[in-house]
Design a protein around this motif. Structure first.
Motif, PDB file in Angstrom:
ATOM      1  N   CYS A 156      41.520 -20.496 -54.713  1.00 43.65           N
ATOM      2  CA  CYS A 156      40.379 -21.242 -54.171  1.00 43.65           C
ATOM      3  C   CYS A 156      40.864 -22.511 -53.479  1.00 43.65           C
ATOM      4  CB  CYS A 156      39.399 -21.597 -55.285  1.00 43.65           C
ATOM      5  SG  CYS A 156      38.586 -20.175 -56.041  1.00 43.65           S
ATOM      6  N   GLN A 157      40.015 -23.053 -52.626  1.00 43.70           N
ATOM      7  CA  GLN A 157      40.365 -24.251 -51.870  1.00 43.70           C
ATOM      8  C   GLN A 157      39.463 -25.401 -52.293  1.00 43.70           C
ATOM      9  OE1 GLN A 157      40.348 -23.623 -47.626  1.00 43.70           O
ATOM     10  NE2 GLN A 157      41.506 -25.477 -47.208  1.00 43.70           N
TER      11      GLN A 157
ATOM     12  N   TYR B 124      44.924 -20.987 -47.325  1.00 43.99           N
ATOM     13  CA  TYR B 124      43.556 -20.978 -47.826  1.00 43.99           C
ATOM     14  C   TYR B 124      42.589 -20.721 -46.675  1.00 43.99           C
ATOM     15  CZ  TYR B 124      45.846 -22.999 -51.890  1.00 43.99           C
ATOM     16  OH  TYR B 124      46.678 -23.215 -52.959  1.00 43.99           O
ATOM     17  N   GLU B 125      41.452 -20.086 -46.998  1.00 45.88           N
ATOM     18  CA  GLU B 125      40.585 -19.524 -45.962  1.00 45.88           C
ATOM     19  C   GLU B 125      39.397 -20.386 -45.564  1.00 45.88           C
ATOM     20  OE1 GLU B 125      40.980 -16.728 -44.249  1.00 45.88           O
ATOM     21  OE2 GLU B 125      42.839 -16.116 -45.252  1.00 45.88           O
ATOM     22  N   ASP B 126      38.956 -21.311 -46.417  1.00 47.18           N
ATOM     23  CA  ASP B 126      37.696 -22.004 -46.139  1.00 47.18           C
ATOM     24  C   ASP B 126      37.778 -22.919 -44.927  1.00 47.18           C
ATOM     25  OD1 ASP B 126      36.712 -20.705 -48.324  1.00 47.18           O
ATOM     26  OD2 ASP B 126      36.674 -22.456 -49.641  1.00 47.18           O
ATOM     27  N   TYR B 127      38.864 -23.650 -44.794  1.00 47.93           N
ATOM     28  CA  TYR B 127      39.045 -24.562 -43.669  1.00 47.93           C
ATOM     29  C   TYR B 127      40.523 -24.902 -43.549  1.00 47.93           C
ATOM     30  CZ  TYR B 127      39.461 -28.119 -47.311  1.00 47.93           C
ATOM     31  OH  TYR B 127      39.878 -28.827 -48.406  1.00 47.93           O
TER      32      TYR B 127
ATOM     33  N   ASN C  54      30.587 -31.373 -45.150  1.00 45.62           N
ATOM     34  CA  ASN C  54      31.661 -30.527 -44.620  1.00 45.62           C
ATOM     35  C   ASN C  54      31.606 -30.467 -43.101  1.00 45.62           C
ATOM     36  OD1 ASN C  54      33.052 -29.761 -46.926  1.00 45.62           O
ATOM     37  ND2 ASN C  54      31.506 -28.235 -47.448  1.00 45.62           N
TER      38      ASN C  54
END
Length: 281
Positions: free
Chosen positions: A118-119, A217-220, A276
């Motif tokens: 997780c990020q 990491y994928e979120d940002y 965000n």
């Protein structure tokens, strides 16, 4: 070294800033090249059953990963153990623009209950970055300077994280590593096996993911303010000037400067009301 009557080789130090060359990649890479199932060890791992401590144990060690001086070895400083290690070391490097947020994220997973893979929320990264970036960057540059000042060792090669994912530079990096290990007395796979070892170690999915995103990491993808981007570049410039007699290192640092200027996403400063939102370049 315990068990050293079974072999005459001495391991190589393999220092890198945290979240540069992960332990799992290190182990797979060394195992693939040398055939030693536990050839790549961590200085911080221990096992009573294997009588393993600080890379010494019942099995032959080819490389000993560590993050000194970020986690200082104290009286086990590398220069005090020169009789136990090969005279050249492998220095792992990664662009600080991605190393530093990955390090922050890794600590959140390891120590603060963030789920594996997780990020951290983007605003949490902003807050940490705005409070600690200067210190984190000093720590990154000091890590390199500390190893370059070692009195009893010389750098054998730079293991550049970004190069490992390149279809040309990746196999060439692994070939150079194999040659260095061979110079240290370790048996290695033949040269014509190296491209396959590189591909098998990294894995097709990992290679594709890196070229799609270049961050784990994928979120940002963590950004920096314009001032912070310029500070990253300037600190790399200062380090490059201090290491002017090392053309290879200077070239790596200049490449990181180019990447920072061209690719870093310009972000907002942290504040209590920032969510965000992402600032465009």
């Amino acid at each position: 070294l315990p068990g050293s009557d079974k072999w005459t080789t001495k391991p190589l130090w393999f220092p890198s800033h945290p979240n540069t060359i992960e332990d799992s990649l290190h182990r797979k890479l060394i195992s693939g090249i040398t055939g030693l199932s536990a050839g790549g060890k961590s200085f911080y791992a221990s096992s009573k059953a294997m009588k393993l401590k600080q890379c010494a144990g019942q099995t032959e060690t080819a490389t000993c990963s560590n993050v000194h001086p970020i986690v200082d070895m104290g009286n086990k400083h590398p220069d005090t153990r020169a009789d136990m290690f090969f005279t050249k070391y492998i220095l792992g490097l990664r662009n600080p623009a991605t190393t530093l947020p990955a390090f922050h994220n890794g600590k959140a997973i390891k120590y603060h209950g963030l789920c594996d893979g997780c990020q951290v929320p983007e605003n949490e990264w902003r807050k940490h970055r705005d409070e600690w970036l200067t210190d984190m960057l000093k720590e990154w540059t000091n890590f390199i300077a500390t190893w370059k000042k070692m009195k009893k060792y010389k750098v054998g090669m730079y293991m550049v994280y970004e190069h490992l994912f390149d279809p040309i530079k990746g196999p060439a990096t692994v070939q150079r590593l194999a040659s260095l290990l061979r110079d240290a007395g370790f048996a290695t796979a033949p040269d014509n096996d190296i491209p396959c070892i590189w591909h098998r170690t990294l894995g097709e999915d990992t290679l594709k993911a890196y070229h799609r995103r270049a961050y784990e990491y994928e979120d940002y993808i963590p950004g920096y303010t314009a001032t912070q981007r310029d500070m990253l570049s300037e600190q790399l410039n200062i380090l490059a000037e201090e290491q002017a007699n090392d053309a290879e290192l200077v070239g790596i640092l200049r490449g990181y400067q180019d990447e920072i200027r061209a690719l870093v996403r310009i972000d907002t400063e942290w504040n209590n009301e920032t969510t965000n939102q992402r600032a465009r370049k």
